[in-house]
Enzyme design. Structure first.
Site, PDB file in Angstrom:
ATOM      1  N   TYR A 140       0.977  -1.225  -0.163  1.00 46.03           N
ATOM      2  CA  TYR A 140       0.049   0.183   0.204  1.00 46.03           C
ATOM      3  C   TYR A 140       0.869   1.361  -0.115  1.00 46.03           C
ATOM      4  CZ  TYR A 140      -4.787  -1.691   0.614  1.00 46.03           C
ATOM      5  OH  TYR A 140      -5.841  -2.437   0.599  1.00 46.03           O
ATOM      6  N   LYS A 187       2.840 -15.221   2.450  1.00 48.32           N
ATOM      7  CA  LYS A 187       3.074 -16.035   1.221  1.00 48.32           C
ATOM      8  C   LYS A 187       4.698 -16.415   1.313  1.00 48.32           C
ATOM      9  CE  LYS A 187       1.495 -17.766  -2.427  1.00 48.32           C
ATOM     10  NZ  LYS A 187       0.717 -18.957  -2.391  1.00 48.32           N
ATOM     11  N   ASP A 219      -3.258 -18.108   0.911  1.00 52.74           N
ATOM     12  CA  ASP A 219      -4.298 -18.727   0.070  1.00 52.74           C
ATOM     13  C   ASP A 219      -5.152 -19.934   0.718  1.00 52.74           C
ATOM     14  OD1 ASP A 219      -1.985 -20.034  -0.062  1.00 52.74           O
ATOM     15  OD2 ASP A 219      -1.951 -20.930  -1.910  1.00 52.74           O
ATOM     16  N   ASP A 243      -6.576  -6.847   4.077  1.00 53.04           N
ATOM     17  CA  ASP A 243      -7.427  -6.004   3.454  1.00 53.04           C
ATOM     18  C   ASP A 243      -8.360  -6.902   3.003  1.00 53.04           C
ATOM     19  OD1 ASP A 243      -9.082  -4.015   2.228  1.00 53.04           O
ATOM     20  OD2 ASP A 243      -7.857  -4.355   0.348  1.00 53.04           O
ATOM     21  N   ASP A 247     -12.278  -8.536   4.672  1.00 53.47           N
ATOM     22  CA  ASP A 247     -13.433  -8.587   4.028  1.00 53.47           C
ATOM     23  C   ASP A 247     -14.353 -10.058   3.936  1.00 53.47           C
ATOM     24  OD1 ASP A 247     -13.350  -5.912   3.375  1.00 53.47           O
ATOM     25  OD2 ASP A 247     -14.224  -6.247   1.178  1.00 53.47           O
TER      26      ASP A 247
HETATM   27  C1  IPM Z   1     -10.180  -0.797   4.031  1.00 51.70           C
HETATM   28  C2  IPM Z   1     -10.715  -0.210   2.632  1.00 51.70           C
HETATM   29  C3  IPM Z   1      -9.515   0.547   2.218  1.00 51.70           C
HETATM   30  C4  IPM Z   1      -8.191  -0.378   2.333  1.00 51.70           C
HETATM   31  C5  IPM Z   1      -9.508   1.417   0.848  1.00 51.70           C
HETATM   32  C6  IPM Z   1     -10.797   2.067   0.822  1.00 51.70           C
HETATM   33  C7  IPM Z   1      -8.183   2.106   0.549  1.00 51.70           C
HETATM   34  O1  IPM Z   1     -10.705  -1.460   1.762  1.00 51.70           O
HETATM   35  O2  IPM Z   1     -10.227  -0.378   4.881  1.00 51.70           O
HETATM   36  O3  IPM Z   1     -10.263  -2.190   4.110  1.00 51.70           O
HETATM   37  O4  IPM Z   1      -7.887  -1.021   1.356  1.00 51.70           O
HETATM   38  O5  IPM Z   1      -7.484  -0.268   3.259  1.00 51.70           O
HETATM   39 MG    MG Z   2     -10.837  -3.219   2.524  1.00 48.01          MG
END
Ligand code: IPM
Ligand code: MG
Length: 357
Positions: A140, A187, A219, A243, A247
């Protein structure tokens, strides 16, 4: 206690407004005083200042004791250059505050088991783990390069010993007050950063002999999260893996609108609290948003930044209570599986939580 408040875009202003109402109830009950300062970030900052996070906003956040954020972004700003997108504001803020440790709980609420997309026999074992994501390093924040012809690009991923050590310590400390298990995800069969990551985590583990440590390739981890999430207690991982996995982890709880997150840094800097969901522009301004993720983020703020454990618990218990009673916003309303479900708007569900407090 001075709180910088970033309402942001889309549903941001509504959900943050409700979280502040809850904080005001907490202030009264526990005899505390919170001062709020509004700070612009994201699309609304692009409209007002021409950039997603102007310096005045950074300054206001740095001068606060903690930052509460709703959500930023929306289709209106999708055509902005990458340097000027709303998300860039968030990355800049994380970097400015030095909040390197992102704590993302993946917890399935008992009352919401039917919303879990996994098979019943898996869901019934429960889901309650925390993803600890390194937040200010890795790919990032490495170089992002595209050549003039746009036929070659490069993103650079770096990690240093210091960056890995400090996030690993947070993971072990977190596991110590939970179920004493850390799964470090990398990884290491491919990436150099992962190979030193693994070695350094192993070294830190020597100071935590009471904690069980295992390593998992990313993975495989993504597969294990849907196959048997009950095996996890604390997942420790780098920025981009975190990240993606966070999710996935939040989605299997069936309640992405309910999940808060905290981003922690050095002791003498303000930390950042936000729900994990986005700005949901499609339902903005309609009193349909779920404010619970933000309300629980405010609870995390009370716990981590202000060491007000009782106040944090009061909020969490009130949220559990209204969920047990069947109150739902649209995103978690499920009359098909649960005939006790009752639909409320953003404002009304926050009021119900406030009353239980
Ligand atoms: C998160 C989001 C952010 C990230 C984006 C909006 C830059 O997806 O907070 O997980 O990738 O960190
Ligand atoms: Mg995110």
């Amino acid at each position: 206690m001075n709180i910088a408040v970033i309402r942001g875009d889309g549903i941001g202003p509504e959900i943050v407004g409700e979280a502040l109402n809850i904080l005001n109830i907490i202030a009264e009950k526990f005899n505390l005083k919170f001062n709020y300062q509004d700070v612009y970030m994201g699309g609304c900052a692009i409209d007002k200042f021409g950039e997603p996070l102007p310096d005045v906003s950074v300054k206001a956040c740095l001068n606060s004791d903690a930052v509460l954020l709703g959500a930023v972004g929306g289709p209106k700003w999708d055509l902005q250059q990458p340097e000027n997108r709303p998300e860039k504001g968030l990355l800049k803020l994380r970097n400015a505050l030095g909040v390197y440790a992102n704590i993302r709980p993946a917890k399935m609420f008992n009352a919401l088991k039917s919303a879990c997309p996994l098979r019943d026999d898996i869901a019934n074992k429960g889901i309650d783990f925390i993803v600890i994501r390194e937040l200010t390093g890795g790919i990032y924040f490495g170089e992002h390069f595209i050549n003039e012809d746009k036929d070659f690009a490069r993103d650079v991923m770096t990690y240093s010993k210091l960056e890995i050590e400090r996030i690993a310590k947070i993971a072990f400390e977190t596991a110590r007050i939970r179920n004493k298990k850390v799964t470090s995800v990398d990884k290491a069969n491919v990436l150099a950063t992962s190979r030193i990551w693994r070695e350094i985590v192993n070294n830190i583990a020597k100071d935590y002999s009471d904690i069980e440590l295992n390593h998992m390739y990313v993975d495989n981890a993504s597969m294990q999260i849907v196959k048997d999430p009950s095996q996890f207690d604390v997942i420790l991982t780098e920025n981009m893996f975190g990240d993606i996995l966070s999710d996935e982890a939040s989605q299997i709880t069936g309640s992405i609108g309910l999940i808060p997150s905290a981003s922690l840094g050095a002791d003498n800097t303000p930390w950042l609290y936000e729900p994990i969901h986005g700005s949901a522009p499609d339902i903005a301004g309609q009193n349909k948003a779920n404010p619970i993720g933000t309300i629980l983020a405010a609870a995390m703020m009370l716990r981590y930044s202000f060491k007000l454990e009782d106040a944090a618990r009061a909020i969490e218990q009130a949220v559990n209570k209204i969920l047990d009673e069947g109150w739902r916003t649209g995103d978690i309303f499920d009359a098909k599986h649960d005939d006790k479900n009752k639909l409320l708007g953003c404002k009304e569900i926050a009021e119900a939580i406030g009353e239980r407090i």
